[in-house]
Write a protein that holds these residues in place. Structure first.
Motif, mmCIF file in Angstrom:
data_model
loop_
_atom_site.group_PDB
_atom_site.id
_atom_site.type_symbol
_atom_site.label_atom_id
_atom_site.label_comp_id
_atom_site.label_asym_id
_atom_site.label_seq_id
_atom_site.Cartn_x
_atom_site.Cartn_y
_atom_site.Cartn_z
ATOM 1 N N MET A 186 2.497 8.811 1.052
ATOM 2 C CA MET A 186 2.474 9.917 2.008
ATOM 3 C C MET A 186 1.330 9.797 3.003
ATOM 4 N N SER A 187 0.860 8.595 3.254
ATOM 5 C CA SER A 187 -0.281 8.391 4.151
ATOM 6 C C SER A 187 0.168 8.259 5.604
ATOM 7 N N GLY A 188 -0.241 9.195 6.426
ATOM 8 C CA GLY A 188 0.070 9.120 7.850
ATOM 9 C C GLY A 188 -0.503 7.872 8.494
ATOM 10 N N ALA A 189 -1.697 7.479 8.064
ATOM 11 C CA ALA A 189 -2.316 6.270 8.622
ATOM 12 C C ALA A 189 -1.498 5.037 8.269
ATOM 13 N N LEU A 190 -1.028 4.952 7.037
ATOM 14 C CA LEU A 190 -0.193 3.807 6.648
ATOM 15 C C LEU A 190 1.137 3.829 7.376
ATOM 16 N N TYR A 191 1.751 4.991 7.463
ATOM 17 C CA TYR A 191 3.015 5.086 8.205
ATOM 18 C C TYR A 191 2.829 4.600 9.638
ATOM 19 N N ASN A 192 1.766 5.069 10.288
ATOM 20 C CA ASN A 192 1.519 4.693 11.676
ATOM 21 C C ASN A 192 1.290 3.187 11.798
ATOM 22 N N ASN A 193 0.403 2.641 10.981
ATOM 23 C CA ASN A 193 0.074 1.230 11.101
ATOM 24 C C ASN A 193 1.250 0.338 10.713
ATOM 25 N N ALA A 237 0.826 -1.208 0.000
ATOM 26 C CA ALA A 237 0.000 0.000 0.000
ATOM 27 C C ALA A 237 0.864 1.262 0.000
ATOM 28 N N LEU A 238 1.983 1.225 0.698
ATOM 29 C CA LEU A 238 2.881 2.389 0.706
ATOM 30 C C LEU A 238 3.483 2.652 -0.676
ATOM 31 N N SER A 239 3.540 1.643 -1.522
ATOM 32 C CA SER A 239 4.091 1.842 -2.867
ATOM 33 C C SER A 239 3.189 2.735 -3.720
ATOM 34 N N TRP A 240 1.897 2.736 -3.476
ATOM 35 C CA TRP A 240 0.991 3.598 -4.236
ATOM 36 C C TRP A 240 0.391 4.722 -3.397
ATOM 37 N N LEU A 275 10.526 3.249 14.339
ATOM 38 C CA LEU A 275 10.648 4.643 14.780
ATOM 39 C C LEU A 275 10.779 5.596 13.599
ATOM 40 N N THR A 276 11.468 5.169 12.545
ATOM 41 C CA THR A 276 11.589 6.043 11.366
ATOM 42 C C THR A 276 10.227 6.224 10.689
ATOM 43 N N TYR A 277 9.408 5.185 10.671
ATOM 44 C CA TYR A 277 8.083 5.314 10.070
ATOM 45 C C TYR A 277 7.147 6.130 10.962
ATOM 46 N N PHE A 278 7.269 5.996 12.267
ATOM 47 C CA PHE A 278 6.479 6.868 13.141
ATOM 48 C C PHE A 278 6.839 8.327 12.881
ATOM 49 N N ASP A 279 8.120 8.600 12.640
ATOM 50 C CA ASP A 279 8.547 9.972 12.366
ATOM 51 C C ASP A 279 7.980 10.496 11.047
ATOM 52 N N LYS A 280 7.721 9.613 10.097
ATOM 53 C CA LYS A 280 7.169 10.029 8.806
ATOM 54 C C LYS A 280 5.700 10.418 8.885
ATOM 55 N N VAL A 281 5.023 10.015 9.947
ATOM 56 C CA VAL A 281 3.600 10.339 10.087
ATOM 57 C C VAL A 281 3.390 11.848 9.985
ATOM 58 N N ARG A 282 4.284 12.622 10.558
ATOM 59 C CA ARG A 282 4.107 14.079 10.561
ATOM 60 C C ARG A 282 4.164 14.695 9.169
ATOM 61 N N LEU A 283 4.649 13.952 8.173
ATOM 62 C CA LEU A 283 4.682 14.453 6.801
ATOM 63 C C LEU A 283 3.280 14.594 6.204
ATOM 64 N N ALA A 298 -0.267 8.666 17.011
ATOM 65 C CA ALA A 298 0.979 8.162 16.429
ATOM 66 C C ALA A 298 2.160 8.444 17.365
ATOM 67 N N ARG A 299 2.169 9.623 17.990
ATOM 68 C CA ARG A 299 3.243 9.931 18.951
ATOM 69 C C ARG A 299 3.194 8.975 20.148
#
Length: 151
Positions: free
Chosen positions: A93-100, A87-90, A115-123, A133-134
């Motif tokens: 920039m989804s915060g929900a996908l990054y978090n999950n 799902a991240l491939s398409w 931790l790197t993906y949790f940090d991407k949620v803010r994007l 997410a935090r």
């Protein structure tokens, strides 16, 4: 084990799919049924509905998130990770996908990557659950620190 179950439970907060939305709001009926069963812990009943929802709309963010949650609920972390990666491939920039995805990585024991993906949620400025997410990130960090301290 308790920490893993706690993390799995909180991932629902990161999910953008909402089992309380009415079907009349244009949502997929199968997805809504699957989410309702998932929320009730009726995993066997949820699965066919979630699979059908994803089959009918493979790029539905909600269907991907919901089926990923189902995988985590059944301790099939590898399938959840695979689904989220796809799902991240398409939807990169989804915060929900990054978090999950980060929660799934944490459950799998890959805390540094999580931790790197949790940090991407803010994007994702449109993501409504930055606080959740935090909290998930903090729980993952604590779990990683705790497990690393174990002999």
């Amino acid at each position: 084990m308790r920490a893993a179950l706690l993390l799995i439970a909180v991932v629902l907060y990161g999910c953008t799919a909402n089992p309380e939305q009415s079907v009349s709001e244009g949502k997929d009926v199968r997805l809504q049924l699957g989410l309702a069963y998932l929320a009730q812990g009726k995993l066997k009943l949820a699965h066919p509905h979630l699979q059908t929802a994803l089959k009918n709309n493979p790029q539905s963010l909600d269907a991907n998130l919901a089926l990923g949650q189902w995988y985590l609920s059944t301790n099939d972390v590898d399938s959840a990770l695979s689904l989220y990666q796809q799902a991240l491939s398409w939807q990169p920039m989804s915060g929900a996908l990054y978090n999950n995805y980060a929660v799934a990585l944490c459950v799998a024991g890959d805390w540094k990557t999580a931790l790197t993906y949790f940090d991407k949620v803010r994007l994702d400025s449109k993501y409504r659950h930055h606080d959740r997410a935090r909290k998930n990130r903090a729980e993952c960090l604590a779990r990683g620190s705790h497990d690393a301290a174990q002999p």
